[in-house]
Motif scaffolding. Structure first.
Motif, short mmCIF file in Angstrom:
data_model
loop_
_atom_site.label_atom_id
_atom_site.label_comp_id
_atom_site.label_asym_id
_atom_site.label_seq_id
_atom_site.Cartn_x
_atom_site.Cartn_y
_atom_site.Cartn_z
N PRO B 34 0.81 -1.23 0.00
CA PRO B 34 0.00 0.00 0.00
C PRO B 34 0.85 1.28 0.00
O PRO B 34 0.43 2.29 -0.54
N ARG B 35 2.04 1.20 0.59
CA ARG B 35 2.86 2.42 0.66
C ARG B 35 3.37 2.82 -0.72
O ARG B 35 3.39 4.00 -1.06
N ALA B 38 0.48 4.30 -2.47
CA ALA B 38 0.23 5.67 -1.96
C ALA B 38 1.22 6.66 -2.58
O ALA B 38 0.83 7.76 -2.98
N ALA B 39 2.48 6.22 -2.70
CA ALA B 39 3.50 7.09 -3.31
C ALA B 39 3.13 7.42 -4.75
O ALA B 39 3.33 8.55 -5.22
N VAL B 42 -0.02 9.88 -4.81
CA VAL B 42 0.37 11.26 -4.48
C VAL B 42 0.91 11.98 -5.71
O VAL B 42 0.63 13.17 -5.92
N GLU B 43 1.65 11.24 -6.55
CA GLU B 43 2.27 11.87 -7.71
C GLU B 43 1.24 12.39 -8.73
O GLU B 43 1.56 13.25 -9.54
N ASP B 49 -4.41 15.05 0.78
CA ASP B 49 -3.56 14.13 1.54
C ASP B 49 -4.35 13.10 2.36
O ASP B 49 -3.97 11.95 2.46
N VAL B 52 -5.42 9.89 0.45
CA VAL B 52 -4.43 9.05 -0.26
C VAL B 52 -4.30 7.67 0.39
O VAL B 52 -4.39 6.65 -0.30
N TRP B 53 -4.13 7.64 1.69
CA TRP B 53 -3.92 6.35 2.36
C TRP B 53 -5.15 5.45 2.30
O TRP B 53 -5.04 4.26 1.94
N PRO B 54 -6.37 5.96 2.61
CA PRO B 54 -7.55 5.10 2.49
C PRO B 54 -7.70 4.51 1.08
O PRO B 54 -8.04 3.34 0.92
N VAL B 57 -5.02 1.66 0.47
CA VAL B 57 -5.29 0.36 1.08
C VAL B 57 -6.61 -0.24 0.59
O VAL B 57 -6.74 -1.46 0.52
N GLY B 58 -7.57 0.61 0.24
CA GLY B 58 -8.89 0.12 -0.15
C GLY B 58 -9.01 -0.29 -1.61
O GLY B 58 -9.74 -1.24 -1.94
#
Lengths: 192, 154
Positions: B34-35, B38-39, B42-43, B49, B52-54, B57-58
């Motif tokens: 997931p990281r 996420a990276a 973001v791009e 922000d 991005v994480w939800p 992972v989702g």
């Protein structure tokens, strides 16, 4: 037509429910954001201390006025060592203004050439050993002071990899600018 | 007539299998990273922000769920609509990045190497067309319930 739009809405609702279910399940199993946008500098815990290559239980700066950033970032109010805390934009700008450190870009050549933070030194993490060998003389004087590395954005794992590589080379204080190039550029800061 | 029907159903089955295969592979390959995803998200510089994480992972789980629904034929219309929305979102995201001259790492299938952006865009347009075809078919074969009722009453 009315039935069609009603059915479409109902399908859209089901898609949204499935999406929310997927995200909720993922967040429950994988946890929250590991790198929130603003990460406060926190005092080290015993676990993080163990992760440092060199055990430094406490570090007292003899003259904090000489190294204000070391004193800000590396030593808390109680004088305990804080290992490699990430720097936010303000701290990073303060570090650059300090003028005694070195900023290292660990992104790919393509990314570096497209734009980078002024006066940063390029040491790509993918070819770390060969680039480090070529720049060893230039970098060695910084081994006992704070160096700051950055990658593309706050999620890129290359920053962590590079941090470990520098630590392996004997650098004592390796900080990461958490926002990376993306934040620097999007905040309108100068680029080269 | 029979030939036409069987030919179209073969196309539909193929479209379902292709889309399900691609989306399951895409979702599964990103489940454990997931990281990195996420990276990449973001791009694109579209989302705030906090989202991005939800999404990182989702999205893989959502893709896998839709793929399973497509293969098993569960709520085919909903699955086709979900896939179409995803394809449209991907196409718009990639197109806007291209227009803005952004360097993006698609990370669509968990890969780390850069793929030329025009190839990503072409692939997304193809998938969008395929999903639209499937969506149209699923609406034809599973029309709105009220319409069915009206037909039976008539």
């Amino acid at each position: 037509m009315k039935a069609f739009s009603r059915q479409l809405l109902s399908d859209l609702f089901l898609v949204a429910v499935l999406a929310i279910f997927s995200i909720s399940a993922a967040l429950l199993t994988k946890g929250g954001d590991p790198k929130p946008a603003s990460q406060p500098v926190t005092e080290s815990t015993p676990d993080t201390e163990q992760a440092t290559p060199e055990k430094t239980p406490s570090l007292k700066i003899s003259s904090p006025e000489d190294d204000p950033l070391i004193s800000t970032f590396m030593v808390s109010s109680t004088g305990r060592f804080i290992p490699h805390p990430p720097l936010d934009l303000d701290q990073f700008k303060q570090y650059i203004k300090w003028g005694k450190g070195i900023v290292i870009d660990v992104r790919t050549e393509q990314e570096y050439q497209k734009g980078h933070i002024p006066n940063s030194t390029w040491v790509p993490v993918s070819k770390f050993k060969e680039h480090y060998a070529a720049l060893e003389k230039e970098l060695s004087p910084y081994k006992k002071q704070l160096i700051v590395i950055y990658c593309g954005n706050r999620y890129c794992g290359t920053g962590d990899d590079a941090q470990q590589q520098f630590i392996n080379q004997g650098f004592k204080y390796v900080g990461i600018y958490s926002g990376g190039y993306l934040e620097w550029e999007s905040k309108g800061e100068p680029v080269e | 007539m029979k030939k036409e029907i069987s030919r179209s159903s073969v196309f539909v089955i193929l479209a379902r299998l292709v889309l399900a295969g691609i989306f399951f592979y895409a979702g599964f390959s990103k489940l454990e990273t997931p990281r990195e995803l996420a990276a990449s998200i973001v791009e694109y510089r579209i989302l705030p922000d906090s989202l991005v994480w939800p999404l990182a992972v989702g999205l893989p789980i959502f893709e896998c769920n839709l793929a399973i629904m497509l293969v098993l034929g569960l709520r085919l219309r909903v699955a086709a609509l979900g896939i179409t929305i995803l394809c449209a979102m991907f196409t718009i995201a990639v197109a806007q990045s291209w227009a803005r001259g952004l360097e993006i790492n698609c990370n669509c299938f968990g890969e780390t190497s850069f793929t030329p952006i025009y190839l990503i865009l072409l692939r997304d347009i193809f998938l969008l067309a395929l999903s639209l075809f499937l969506l149209k078919y699923s609406w034809k074969t599973q029309p709105a319930r009220q319409t069915n009722l009206q037909h039976s009453v008539a």
